[in-house]
Design an enzyme around this catalytic site. Structure first.
Site, PDB file in Angstrom:
ATOM      1  N   TYR A  53     -32.885 -42.668  49.264  1.00  0.00           N
ATOM      2  CA  TYR A  53     -34.051 -43.275  49.896  1.00  0.00           C
ATOM      3  C   TYR A  53     -33.627 -44.158  51.072  1.00  0.00           C
ATOM      4  CZ  TYR A  53     -37.917 -46.483  50.678  1.00  0.00           C
ATOM      5  OH  TYR A  53     -38.895 -47.231  51.275  1.00  0.00           O
ATOM      6  N   ARG A 277     -50.505 -94.133  29.143  1.00  0.00           N
ATOM      7  CA  ARG A 277     -50.259 -93.863  27.725  1.00  0.00           C
ATOM      8  C   ARG A 277     -49.848 -92.414  27.468  1.00  0.00           C
ATOM      9  NH1 ARG A 277     -54.811 -93.559  23.373  1.00  0.00           N
ATOM     10  NH2 ARG A 277     -56.033 -94.461  25.055  1.00  0.00           N
TER      11      ARG A 277
END
Length: 490
Positions: A53, A277
């Site tokens: 390819y 907290r």
């Protein structure tokens, strides 16, 4: 001393950060042997008339057609049609990091490139030459084709590049850098573009920036709690151990180190707002997510992204999809979520700090003379705008697949979009972090108590030494950036 990168050693995020400036990249005998072996194998395969390819075929959806017979013409065939990018230039630092990732992948000896390609890329990285790459145009499915195509053209002396930070025609930049135009054949050209090196580089840099901000917010949360006189029991190891999440346990341990010696003032409510907290739970969840991104980035930095791959020992050319950037796309989207929520936390902490109803009686906007001065008012407005910008862009890119390329690329990951966006967001988060740090420095000037934890006192002292109090008002853009530097360096 110029930083050095050995292509025989694992590639690190620190190497990509160093690539902002010239670096010395070395390819030893082992690298040269395997690159040469793969190149010789490619010549044998082509001599046997085996289909490869991009060397004997067209590209993408046109794979069923023969490519150009002359391999040098095939390079033009590869790169010309990729000159279709748009938008702003990719950050030069990202572009240079991309080229380092690319040469490391090619140096594995599975791509069949000419050895002189490795030489050219290492030589480029030793100078300030930087290929100009367009931001928009690739989908990350066959690699970062269009940006990498522009980079390959710049190395050939075509298109645009930068030298010493000045944008100019690539041929001029090559001459200024003392570099020669890079000759390519079809396999060389395809190997330069058919990988996810931009996605990997941007993801790695985004991860580094997100981790720096994450560490900074841990430190700043502890300093905030100390200046306000909060009770540090929200960091109790028994509490976080029963929460059960490894990130929260680890973050809690780190934050307890910063908060060691913190004495409550007794003037705060029993339970702080969630921005204090619940910080170890939020930042702990971020830590768990960042650890996932750590693994993906490490795999990408250590992997080969290309197609096809060559295995001389097995007499095999293997065609597949190692150019498909899905792992980084997922990881970058996770980074975007982390950045958005850590940014939410820091922006809310700044909002708490400037509010006299919640900051234990400090003046509004931490102004030294409210009404006559305005303290952090502009900085807080900008932080709100920045977090809105981050949140607006946090929609995951990795699931936005669209078919393209005559349905050859019928599913795509969009990894480069995800990674570049995550990097943009992480850089905005750094500004929010600097804004919070500046606010904490100003709080000390307008009446906050002295920190009781030694690590917090040390951080505040560094901020005070680097940044004068906001008294009277002044433009604060530079101070925000300086505050971010101080926290990151600390």
């Amino acid at each position: 001393m110029t930083p050095a990168v050995d292509l025989a050693a694992p590639l690190r995020i620190a190497d990509l950060i160093a690539a902002r400036d010239p670096i010395r990249v070395t390819a030893g005998a082992a690298v040269r042997d395997r690159v040469g072996a793969a190149r010789s194998f490619l010549s044998k395969v082509l001599g046997d008339d085996r289909a490869v390819y991009g060397s004997t075929t067209g590209f993408g959806a046109l794979v069923g057609y023969a490519g150009r017979a002359d391999l040098r013409d095939q390079a033009d065939n590869t790169l010309a049609h990729l000159g279709a990018g748009h938008g702003p230039d990719i950050d030069p630092h990202v572009a240079r990091a991309t080229m380092l990732v690319r040469v490391w992948s090619l140096a594995r000896g599975a791509s069949g490139v000419s050895p002189h390609v490795i030489d050219a890329l290492t030589a480029m990285l030793g100078t300030t030459f930087t290929p100009v790459m367009p931001r928009y145009g690739s989908v990350g499915a066959s690699g970062d084709l269009i940006p990498l195509g522009a980079a390959a053209q710049a190395l050939r002396g075509r298109g645009t590049a930068c030298f010493d930070g000045t944008r100019m025609p690539a041929a001029e930049a090559l001459r200024a850098a003392g570099l020669e135009p890079l000759p390519l054949d079809g396999r060389d050209a395809l190997a330069l573009v058919n990988g996810t090196s931009l996605t990997t580089a941007a993801s790695a840099l985004a991860l580094a920036a997100a981790r720096a901000a994450h560490r900074a917010v841990q430190r700043l949360t502890c300093l905030l709690a100390d200046l306000l006189g909060s009770d540090p029991q929200f960091l109790d190891p028994r509490l976080l151990r029963l929460y059960g999440h490894p990130g929260a346990i680890a973050v809690g341990a780190t934050m307890r180190g910063f908060a060691a010696g913190l004495t409550p003032s007794g003037q705060r409510p029993l339970q702080e707002p969630y921005s204090i907290r619940c910080a170890p739970q939020l930042l702990g969840a971020a830590e768990d997510a960042l650890r996932y991104a750590d693994g993906v980035v490490a795999a990408d930095l250590g992997g080969v992204s290309d197609n096809p791959l060559f295995f001389p020992d097995d007499d095999a050319v293997v065609h597949g999809g190692n150019f498909f950037g899905q792992p980084a796309a997922f990881a970058a989207d996770v980074l975007s979520m982390v950045v958005a929520q850590v940014g939410n936390l820091a922006e809310r902490q700044l909002d708490l700090l400037v509010d006299p109803a919640r900051n234990t009686g400090l003046p509004p906007m931490l102004a030294a003379g409210p009404g006559q001065q305005h303290g952090l008012q502009g900085v807080q407005l900008a932080s709100t705008a920045l977090i809105a910008e981050i949140r607006r862009d946090a929609l995951p890119a990795s699931m936005q697949s669209l078919p393209t390329n005559l349905h050859n690329q019928d599913v795509i990951p969009l990894g480069n979009q995800a990674a570049l966006r995550a990097l943009d967001q992480a850089r905005l988060l750094r500004v929010i972090v600097g804004s919070l740090a500046l606010g904490l420095r100003q709080a000390a000037h307008v009446g906050a108590r002295a920190p009781t934890a030694p690590a917090n006192a040390e951080l505040l002292a560094a901020l005070v030494a680097a940044i004068p109090p906001i008294d009277p008002d002044r433009p604060l853009e530079d101070d925000v950036r300086r505050a971010a530097d101080v926290v990151e360096e600390g």
